[in-house]
Design a protein around this motif. Structure first.
Motif, PDB file in Angstrom:
ATOM      1  N   SER A   1      26.014 -29.334  12.757  1.00 47.74           N
ATOM      2  CA  SER A   1      24.953 -30.091  12.066  1.00 47.74           C
ATOM      3  C   SER A   1      24.394 -29.250  10.922  1.00 47.74           C
ATOM      4  O   SER A   1      24.217 -28.033  11.063  1.00 47.74           O
ATOM      5  CB  SER A   1      23.825 -30.450  13.039  1.00 47.74           C
ATOM      6  N   LEU A   2      24.098 -29.912   9.817  1.00 50.56           N
ATOM      7  CA  LEU A   2      23.618 -29.246   8.613  1.00 50.56           C
ATOM      8  C   LEU A   2      22.344 -29.928   8.131  1.00 50.56           C
ATOM      9  O   LEU A   2      22.333 -31.140   7.887  1.00 50.56           O
ATOM     10  CB  LEU A   2      24.686 -29.313   7.515  1.00 50.56           C
ATOM     11  N   LEU A   3      21.275 -29.149   7.991  1.00 48.97           N
ATOM     12  CA  LEU A   3      20.012 -29.643   7.437  1.00 48.97           C
ATOM     13  C   LEU A   3      19.785 -28.982   6.088  1.00 48.97           C
ATOM     14  O   LEU A   3      19.897 -27.755   5.965  1.00 48.97           O
ATOM     15  CB  LEU A   3      18.849 -29.325   8.377  1.00 48.97           C
ATOM     16  N   LEU A   4      19.461 -29.790   5.087  1.00 49.11           N
ATOM     17  CA  LEU A   4      19.185 -29.272   3.752  1.00 49.11           C
ATOM     18  C   LEU A   4      17.802 -29.718   3.316  1.00 49.11           C
ATOM     19  O   LEU A   4      17.359 -30.811   3.664  1.00 49.11           O
ATOM     20  CB  LEU A   4      20.222 -29.771   2.739  1.00 49.11           C
ATOM     21  N   THR A   5      17.117 -28.866   2.564  1.00 48.93           N
ATOM     22  CA  THR A   5      15.838 -29.260   1.988  1.00 48.93           C
ATOM     23  C   THR A   5      15.935 -29.178   0.471  1.00 48.93           C
ATOM     24  O   THR A   5      16.681 -28.364  -0.080  1.00 48.93           O
ATOM     25  CB  THR A   5      14.678 -28.355   2.469  1.00 48.93           C
ATOM     26  N   ALA A   6      15.174 -30.035  -0.207  1.00 51.47           N
ATOM     27  CA  ALA A   6      15.200 -30.062  -1.670  1.00 51.47           C
ATOM     28  C   ALA A   6      13.951 -30.760  -2.174  1.00 51.47           C
ATOM     29  O   ALA A   6      13.286 -31.481  -1.431  1.00 51.47           O
ATOM     30  CB  ALA A   6      16.444 -30.784  -2.179  1.00 51.47           C
ATOM     31  N   ARG A   7      13.662 -30.566  -3.443  1.00 55.60           N
ATOM     32  CA  ARG A   7      12.485 -31.194  -4.040  1.00 55.60           C
ATOM     33  C   ARG A   7      12.724 -32.645  -4.420  1.00 55.60           C
ATOM     34  O   ARG A   7      11.775 -33.424  -4.535  1.00 55.60           O
ATOM     35  CB  ARG A   7      12.058 -30.399  -5.279  1.00 55.60           C
ATOM     36  N   GLY A   8      13.974 -33.011  -4.650  1.00 54.94           N
ATOM     37  CA  GLY A   8      14.264 -34.368  -5.079  1.00 54.94           C
ATOM     38  C   GLY A   8      15.633 -34.813  -4.620  1.00 54.94           C
ATOM     39  O   GLY A   8      16.387 -34.041  -4.017  1.00 54.94           O
ATOM     40  N   PRO A   9      15.996 -36.049  -4.896  1.00 56.07           N
ATOM     41  CA  PRO A   9      17.298 -36.577  -4.490  1.00 56.07           C
ATOM     42  C   PRO A   9      18.446 -35.876  -5.210  1.00 56.07           C
ATOM     43  O   PRO A   9      18.259 -35.285  -6.279  1.00 56.07           O
ATOM     44  CB  PRO A   9      17.213 -38.055  -4.866  1.00 56.07           C
ATOM     45  N   VAL A  10      19.624 -35.986  -4.635  1.00 57.70           N
ATOM     46  CA  VAL A  10      20.795 -35.264  -5.161  1.00 57.70           C
ATOM     47  C   VAL A  10      21.080 -35.631  -6.608  1.00 57.70           C
ATOM     48  O   VAL A  10      21.500 -34.788  -7.403  1.00 57.70           O
ATOM     49  CB  VAL A  10      22.016 -35.543  -4.266  1.00 57.70           C
ATOM     50  N   ARG A  11      20.833 -36.878  -6.974  1.00 56.05           N
ATOM     51  CA  ARG A  11      21.135 -37.315  -8.348  1.00 56.05           C
ATOM     52  C   ARG A  11      20.354 -36.521  -9.390  1.00 56.05           C
ATOM     53  O   ARG A  11      20.756 -36.461 -10.563  1.00 56.05           O
ATOM     54  CB  ARG A  11      20.853 -38.809  -8.505  1.00 56.05           C
ATOM     55  N   ASP A  12      19.231 -35.908  -8.963  1.00 59.96           N
ATOM     56  CA  ASP A  12      18.397 -35.154  -9.898  1.00 59.96           C
ATOM     57  C   ASP A  12      18.676 -33.647  -9.871  1.00 59.96           C
ATOM     58  O   ASP A  12      18.050 -32.906 -10.622  1.00 59.96           O
ATOM     59  CB  ASP A  12      16.914 -35.381  -9.585  1.00 59.96           C
ATOM     60  N   TRP A  13      19.581 -33.193  -9.020  1.00 59.71           N
ATOM     61  CA  TRP A  13      19.818 -31.755  -8.901  1.00 59.71           C
ATOM     62  C   TRP A  13      20.534 -31.187 -10.130  1.00 59.71           C
ATOM     63  O   TRP A  13      20.318 -30.044 -10.492  1.00 59.71           O
ATOM     64  CB  TRP A  13      20.665 -31.441  -7.672  1.00 59.71           C
ATOM     65  N   GLY A  14      21.442 -31.974 -10.696  1.00 57.66           N
ATOM     66  CA  GLY A  14      22.242 -31.457 -11.813  1.00 57.66           C
ATOM     67  C   GLY A  14      23.481 -30.715 -11.348  1.00 57.66           C
ATOM     68  O   GLY A  14      23.912 -29.745 -11.995  1.00 57.66           O
ATOM     69  N   LEU A  15      24.087 -31.162 -10.258  1.00 55.94           N
ATOM     70  CA  LEU A  15      25.290 -30.512  -9.737  1.00 55.94           C
ATOM     71  C   LEU A  15      26.466 -30.719 -10.690  1.00 55.94           C
ATOM     72  O   LEU A  15      26.669 -31.809 -11.227  1.00 55.94           O
ATOM     73  CB  LEU A  15      25.641 -31.066  -8.360  1.00 55.94           C
ATOM     74  N   ALA A  16      27.268 -29.665 -10.852  1.00 58.44           N
ATOM     75  CA  ALA A  16      28.433 -29.742 -11.729  1.00 58.44           C
ATOM     76  C   ALA A  16      29.720 -29.971 -10.954  1.00 58.44           C
ATOM     77  O   ALA A  16      30.714 -30.428 -11.532  1.00 58.44           O
ATOM     78  CB  ALA A  16      28.544 -28.454 -12.553  1.00 58.44           C
ATOM     79  N   LEU A  17      29.717 -29.650  -9.667  1.00 56.01           N
ATOM     80  CA  LEU A  17      30.925 -29.755  -8.847  1.00 56.01           C
ATOM     81  C   LEU A  17      30.994 -31.153  -8.225  1.00 56.01           C
ATOM     82  O   LEU A  17      30.204 -31.485  -7.333  1.00 56.01           O
ATOM     83  CB  LEU A  17      30.904 -28.685  -7.749  1.00 56.01           C
ATOM     84  N   PRO A  18      31.916 -31.998  -8.686  1.00 61.67           N
ATOM     85  CA  PRO A  18      31.957 -33.390  -8.216  1.00 61.67           C
ATOM     86  C   PRO A  18      32.108 -33.519  -6.699  1.00 61.67           C
ATOM     87  O   PRO A  18      31.467 -34.378  -6.081  1.00 61.67           O
ATOM     88  CB  PRO A  18      33.173 -33.971  -8.945  1.00 61.67           C
ATOM     89  N   ASP A  19      32.965 -32.699  -6.089  1.00 66.82           N
ATOM     90  CA  ASP A  19      33.176 -32.808  -4.645  1.00 66.82           C
ATOM     91  C   ASP A  19      31.910 -32.460  -3.860  1.00 66.82           C
ATOM     92  O   ASP A  19      31.627 -33.073  -2.818  1.00 66.82           O
ATOM     93  CB  ASP A  19      34.324 -31.889  -4.208  1.00 66.82           C
ATOM     94  N   LEU A  20      31.157 -31.490  -4.343  1.00 61.30           N
ATOM     95  CA  LEU A  20      29.891 -31.151  -3.687  1.00 61.30           C
ATOM     96  C   LEU A  20      28.897 -32.290  -3.862  1.00 61.30           C
ATOM     97  O   LEU A  20      28.198 -32.675  -2.911  1.00 61.30           O
ATOM     98  CB  LEU A  20      29.314 -29.852  -4.268  1.00 61.30           C
TER      99      LEU A  20
END
Length: 225
Positions: free
Chosen positions: A119-138
């Motif tokens: 099981s994996l728990l992640l915390t963040a300030r906003g939704p993934v669409r707002d992170w600015g990830l460059a790696l498509p698979d991630l």
């Protein structure tokens, strides 16, 4: 003349279940953490503004699930195999990996090592669409995680947080001060932390107990800045 010495002792952080005050603002996220064995795909993303209680919930889940914790900023140099061996992992501030190629790749590999066997728990300030990830698979894997949101604090939550912060500092204040502060301060848990710390420091320096006048002076200063 006797000089008052102020010792700014570090506040005791308490991440016990008894120290987490449930309110409308965080009930959904708390229920999601409690139901961790039923997470779709074995993962969950906690989203909320700074100081909303994400770290507290992450610690609660780590205790329940026997999870190891790692900061998103530390992933690039982390031993991913050692982390994955725990079977349950918390990544705090997972959005911090965005724009750092090594960190994005590390989170991608950690995800694949942990999920779906653990099981994996992640915390963040906003939704993934707002992170600015460059790696498509991630990005696709993170977007597949169910989201539990912590909202800005309501009056009940902000009051409970103020009481907890004063208690963590072993500082006694008049009960009527709490609702007075809630009605006048910036409505965020980060602001509550800063205000309590400033009030405690001023009271120590002056050698006097915390009063409404102590708070008023600090609030007036903030309004003038």
């Amino acid at each position: 003349m006797t000089r008052q010495l102020a010792f700014d002792l570090p506040a005791r952080q308490a991440f016990r279940r008894a120290d987490f005050f449930e309110s409308v603002a965080n009930a959904h996220a708390l229920a999601a953490v409690d139901g961790w064995r039923d997470w779709p795909g074995g993962k969950m993303l906690l989203v909320g503004p700074p100081g909303a209680g994400k770290t507290h919930l992450a610690h609660l889940w780590a205790d329940m699930a026997g999870a190891v914790m790692v900061a998103g900023t530390a992933l690039a140099g982390a031993d991913l195999l050692a982390l994955a061996q725990a079977g349950t992992v918390v990544v705090e501030d997972a959005d911090a990996v965005a724009g750092v190629p090594e960190a994005e790749v590390a989170l991608f590999h950690l995800h694949n090592l942990v999920v779906p066997r653990g099981s994996l728990l992640l915390t963040a300030r906003g939704p993934v669409r707002d992170w600015g990830l460059a790696l498509p698979d991630l990005k696709s894997r993170m977007e597949a995680a169910p989201v539990a949101r912590l909202e800005a604090p309501d009056d009940a939550l902000l009051s409970a947080v103020l009481v907890k912060l004063f208690t963590d500092r072993q500082t006694v204040v008049p009960p009527a001060l709490i609702p007075w502060l809630v009605a006048r301060m910036e409505r965020s848990i980060d602001a509550a932390r800063a205000l309590v710390a400033a009030m405690d420091a001023r009271a120590l320096a002056q050698g006097r107990p915390i009063t409404r006048a102590t708070a008023q002076g600090l609030l007036d200063r903030d309004d003038s800045e």
